[in-house]
Design an enzyme around this catalytic site. Structure first.
Site, short mmCIF file in Angstrom:
data_model
loop_
_atom_site.label_atom_id
_atom_site.label_comp_id
_atom_site.label_asym_id
_atom_site.label_seq_id
_atom_site.Cartn_x
_atom_site.Cartn_y
_atom_site.Cartn_z
N HIS A 120 10.20 6.11 -8.91
CA HIS A 120 11.58 5.67 -9.05
C HIS A 120 12.23 5.30 -7.71
O HIS A 120 11.99 5.93 -6.69
CB HIS A 120 12.41 6.75 -9.73
N ASP A 121 13.02 4.23 -7.75
CA ASP A 121 13.86 3.81 -6.61
C ASP A 121 13.07 3.35 -5.40
O ASP A 121 13.63 3.23 -4.31
CB ASP A 121 14.83 4.93 -6.20
N GLY A 138 9.36 9.10 -4.86
CA GLY A 138 10.57 8.33 -5.06
C GLY A 138 11.22 7.89 -3.76
O GLY A 138 11.04 8.50 -2.71
#
Length: 259
Positions: A120-121, A138
């Site tokens: 994520h991200d 992340g």
């Protein structure tokens, strides 16, 4: 018209452009956007909020946009953007962002090899190559044209500069500056990525400039090195990459030790 295999499941609210191909048993959820020339192989799954630019290729079993593996995630509607002409090989997984104002982004002309994970991200720059079974935490940032070799794990919030090269089967828990090699266990600075610099058409004067910059950074500190850099004329592209990296990085700077 898009070409969709009869066994594929494509939601009526998915947006598929002309020339899109969807292979057997793949699932394309609502709220997805696939631009012209996208090819989806068999057994892939695209979750809501995924956008694939033109000519993106997903090989067998790729999963893009499923929920972040982050216990703070509260179910917000977020997304993933994959740039044009990027290829995700077999069984790559890419998680969507954790907050509505964030996005997981993979740039254009990237190659993400089999079994790699982009968490994520993350923000992956154009032209990046991520080899087999690289596992990224992340909020990792990777600059354009970087190469991460196979079986390497990258700690969350790590920044990897443009044009950097990281060896295989390593643990990346330090920020790796632009145009450098990172090798060894524990990870160490191993000089400039001369092969990558030459492939990008850089002249010997640019390499001398970078050598002087890093000599100053490791001898006198990055603040002094940046001040020296700003006093030099020319080398605008290299300077912009260095400025970006040193203004955004989050973790400890890669230690010197192999060169």
């Amino acid at each position: 018209m898009p070409r969709i295999h009869p066994t594929a499941v494509v939601h009526s609210e998915a947006n598929l452009a002309e020339g899109v191909e969807v292979g057997p048993y793949s699932i394309i959820d609502s709220g997805t956007r696939l631009a012209a020339g996208v090819h989806i192989g068999p057994f892939c799954h695209l979750y809501p909020g995924v956008e694939l630019d033109e000519r993106v290729v997903l090989d067998d079993g790729v999963v893009v946009g499923n929920a972040p593996q982050d216990q703070k995630y509260s179910g917000a509607s977020t997304g993933v953007l994959v740039g044009s002409a990027t290829r995700l090989r077999e069984y790559v997984t890419v998680n969507r962002a954790t907050t509505p104002d964030g996005i997981t982004r993979i740039g254009s002309n990237c190659l993400i090899m089999a079994y790699a994970h982009v968490a994520h991200d993350c923000d992956i720059g154009d032209g990046t190559v991520i080899a087999n079974s690289v596992q990224m935490g992340g909020h990792v940032h990777v600059g354009e044209n970087a190469i991460i070799s196979g079986m390497t794990g990258v700690h969350q919030y790590t920044h990897i500069g443009a044009g950097a090269f990281i060896g295989g089967n390593l643990r990346v828990d330090q920020d790796v500056p632009p145009f450098c090699k990172a090798l060894g266990e524990p990870l160490r600075w191993a000089g400039l990525n001369l092969v990558g610099l030459r492939r990008r058409g850089n002249e010997s004067e640019t390499m001398k400039f970078l050598e002087s910059f890093y000599r100053a950074a490791y001898r006198d500190g990055e603040k002094s090195a940046l001040e020296w850099m700003r006093q030099q004329s020319g080398f605008d592209e290299a300077k912009s990459k260095l400025e970006k990296f040193f203004s955004e990085r989050k973790r400890i700077l890669l230690r010197r030790g192999l060169s």
